[in-house]
Motif scaffolding. Structure first.
Motif, mmCIF file in Angstrom:
data_model
loop_
_atom_site.group_PDB
_atom_site.id
_atom_site.type_symbol
_atom_site.label_atom_id
_atom_site.label_comp_id
_atom_site.label_asym_id
_atom_site.label_seq_id
_atom_site.Cartn_x
_atom_site.Cartn_y
_atom_site.Cartn_z
ATOM 1 N N HIS A 97 -0.704 -10.868 -1.601
ATOM 2 C CA HIS A 97 -0.752 -9.506 -2.113
ATOM 3 C C HIS A 97 -0.327 -8.545 -1.009
ATOM 4 N N PHE A 98 -0.149 -7.290 -1.382
ATOM 5 C CA PHE A 98 0.000 -6.213 -0.418
ATOM 6 C C PHE A 98 -1.032 -5.160 -0.775
ATOM 7 N N CYS A 99 -1.253 -4.210 0.095
ATOM 8 C CA CYS A 99 -2.308 -3.219 -0.135
ATOM 9 C C CYS A 99 -1.798 -1.819 0.171
ATOM 10 N N VAL A 100 -2.199 -0.869 -0.662
ATOM 11 C CA VAL A 100 -1.921 0.543 -0.431
ATOM 12 C C VAL A 100 -3.246 1.300 -0.440
ATOM 13 N N GLN A 101 -3.215 2.506 0.041
ATOM 14 C CA GLN A 101 -4.439 3.274 0.235
ATOM 15 C C GLN A 101 -4.403 4.574 -0.553
ATOM 16 N N ASP A 102 -5.528 4.885 -1.197
ATOM 17 C CA ASP A 102 -5.697 6.148 -1.914
ATOM 18 C C ASP A 102 -7.180 6.483 -1.913
ATOM 19 N N ALA A 103 -7.532 7.668 -1.498
ATOM 20 C CA ALA A 103 -8.939 8.069 -1.455
ATOM 21 C C ALA A 103 -9.572 8.043 -2.844
ATOM 22 N N ASP A 104 -8.782 8.287 -3.887
ATOM 23 C CA ASP A 104 -9.301 8.284 -5.253
ATOM 24 C C ASP A 104 -8.849 7.002 -5.963
ATOM 25 N N VAL A 105 -9.463 5.893 -5.578
ATOM 26 C CA VAL A 105 -9.094 4.575 -6.113
ATOM 27 C C VAL A 105 -9.195 4.552 -7.635
ATOM 28 N N GLU A 106 -10.266 5.098 -8.170
ATOM 29 C CA GLU A 106 -10.493 5.053 -9.611
ATOM 30 C C GLU A 106 -9.396 5.778 -10.398
ATOM 31 N N ALA A 107 -8.984 6.947 -9.942
ATOM 32 C CA ALA A 107 -7.907 7.686 -10.616
ATOM 33 C C ALA A 107 -6.591 6.926 -10.504
ATOM 34 N N ARG A 108 -6.357 6.294 -9.356
ATOM 35 C CA ARG A 108 -5.118 5.535 -9.170
ATOM 36 C C ARG A 108 -5.091 4.330 -10.105
ATOM 37 N N VAL A 109 -6.217 3.656 -10.283
ATOM 38 C CA VAL A 109 -6.283 2.521 -11.212
ATOM 39 C C VAL A 109 -5.961 2.977 -12.631
ATOM 40 N N LYS A 110 -6.491 4.114 -13.020
ATOM 41 C CA LYS A 110 -6.221 4.653 -14.355
ATOM 42 C C LYS A 110 -4.721 4.882 -14.543
ATOM 43 N N LEU A 111 -4.070 5.466 -13.549
ATOM 44 C CA LEU A 111 -2.631 5.708 -13.613
ATOM 45 C C LEU A 111 -1.864 4.386 -13.681
ATOM 46 N N PRO A 129 -22.093 -1.103 0.374
ATOM 47 C CA PRO A 129 -22.851 -0.411 -0.682
ATOM 48 C C PRO A 129 -23.993 0.423 -0.092
ATOM 49 N N ASP A 130 -24.145 1.628 -0.584
ATOM 50 C CA ASP A 130 -25.200 2.564 -0.179
ATOM 51 C C ASP A 130 -25.124 2.992 1.286
ATOM 52 N N GLU A 131 -24.024 2.637 1.963
ATOM 53 C CA GLU A 131 -23.887 2.986 3.373
ATOM 54 C C GLU A 131 -22.672 3.867 3.639
ATOM 55 N N LYS A 132 -21.490 3.378 3.192
ATOM 56 C CA LYS A 132 -20.236 4.074 3.428
ATOM 57 C C LYS A 132 -19.426 4.084 2.134
ATOM 58 N N PRO A 133 -18.536 5.038 1.978
ATOM 59 C CA PRO A 133 -17.795 5.161 0.715
ATOM 60 C C PRO A 133 -16.537 4.285 0.625
ATOM 61 N N TYR A 134 -16.426 3.217 1.427
ATOM 62 C CA TYR A 134 -15.230 2.377 1.432
ATOM 63 C C TYR A 134 -15.182 1.542 0.165
ATOM 64 N N ARG A 135 -14.080 1.703 -0.616
ATOM 65 C CA ARG A 135 -13.945 1.008 -1.889
ATOM 66 C C ARG A 135 -12.617 0.268 -1.954
ATOM 67 N N MET A 136 -12.577 -0.742 -2.813
ATOM 68 C CA MET A 136 -11.356 -1.524 -2.981
ATOM 69 C C MET A 136 -11.320 -2.155 -4.369
ATOM 70 N N VAL A 137 -10.102 -2.513 -4.792
ATOM 71 C CA VAL A 137 -9.922 -3.194 -6.070
ATOM 72 C C VAL A 137 -8.557 -3.895 -6.046
ATOM 73 N N PHE A 147 -1.502 -6.599 -6.041
ATOM 74 C CA PHE A 147 -1.679 -5.662 -4.942
ATOM 75 C C PHE A 147 -3.113 -5.184 -4.936
ATOM 76 N N GLU A 148 -3.507 -4.617 -3.835
ATOM 77 C CA GLU A 148 -4.871 -4.153 -3.633
ATOM 78 C C GLU A 148 -4.837 -2.663 -3.329
ATOM 79 N N LEU A 149 -5.882 -1.978 -3.710
ATOM 80 C CA LEU A 149 -6.039 -0.563 -3.374
ATOM 81 C C LEU A 149 -7.262 -0.421 -2.477
ATOM 82 N N TYR A 150 -7.119 0.312 -1.391
ATOM 83 C CA TYR A 150 -8.228 0.649 -0.490
ATOM 84 C C TYR A 150 -8.440 2.151 -0.535
ATOM 85 N N SER A 151 -9.683 2.561 -0.390
ATOM 86 C CA SER A 151 -9.977 3.989 -0.323
ATOM 87 C C SER A 151 -9.813 4.545 1.082
ATOM 88 N N HIS A 152 -9.911 3.685 2.078
ATOM 89 C CA HIS A 152 -9.832 4.106 3.475
ATOM 90 C C HIS A 152 -8.858 3.201 4.227
#
Length: 164
Positions: A97-111, A129-137, A147-152
């Motif tokens: 896979h490859f990975c790109v970054q977007d702070a708004d992962v959820e909105a990017r997935v919707k698009l 979880p419950d510590e930092k806002p780092y998200r991925m999908v 491909f993967e999406l990272y928030s940070h």
């Protein structure tokens, strides 16, 4: 020595126009060279393709897109590229896979889903979880490329030890 920077990734697709539309809109990429046909000839690109593909490759179509940081996505459509369902064999050698970054992962997935791609995971996951806002999908383009999406950034995500 200094760490290298990433230049581009090449992705083979069965429908170049559809891929250009998906990637330019899903990732907000700049189209720096739209779909173009490359033919076997004596030009510099023709000779380079001989070196890479071997004799007799004939022709193919290519497009170049660029991310905001200048990293490229090079899309290829070969005459014998077929649209097919393939099993997800993550254990096979090669690019997974490859990975790109977007702070708004959820909105990017919707698009991505609106443009014909899909979310592979049941939900967007947190690294801390419950510590930092780092998200991925993990997601797929309309052709099954992963491909993967990272928030940070990659550095922020792993510098603190995401798996400990």
């Amino acid at each position: 020595m200094v760490a290298l920077t990433f230049s581009h990734i090449g992705i083979t697709v069965p429908d170049l126009e559809k891929a250009v539309e998906f990637y330019s809109k899903a990732f907000d990429l700049y189209v720096i060279m739209g779909p173009t046909e490359i033919r076997h000839d004596e030009s510099a690109i023709g000779q380079m393709c001989d070196d890479v593909f071997g004799e007799g490759w004939g022709s193919f179509r290519i497009a170049h897109l660029s991310m905001g940081d200048g990293t490229g996505i090079e899309l290829f459509e070969f005459p014998n590229t077929v649209e097919e369902e393939r099993p997800f064999e993550y254990w096979r050698r090669g690019l997974f896979h490859f990975c790109v970054q977007d702070a708004d992962v959820e909105a990017r997935v919707k698009l991505i889903e609106e443009l014909g791609g899909k979310q592979r995971m049941s939900q967007v996951r947190k690294y801390y979880p419950d510590e930092k806002p780092y998200r991925m999908v993990y997601c797929e383009d309309p052709f099954g490329n992963i491909f993967e999406l990272y928030s940070h950034s990659y550095e922020l995500t792993y510098s603190a030890g995401a798996y400990v």
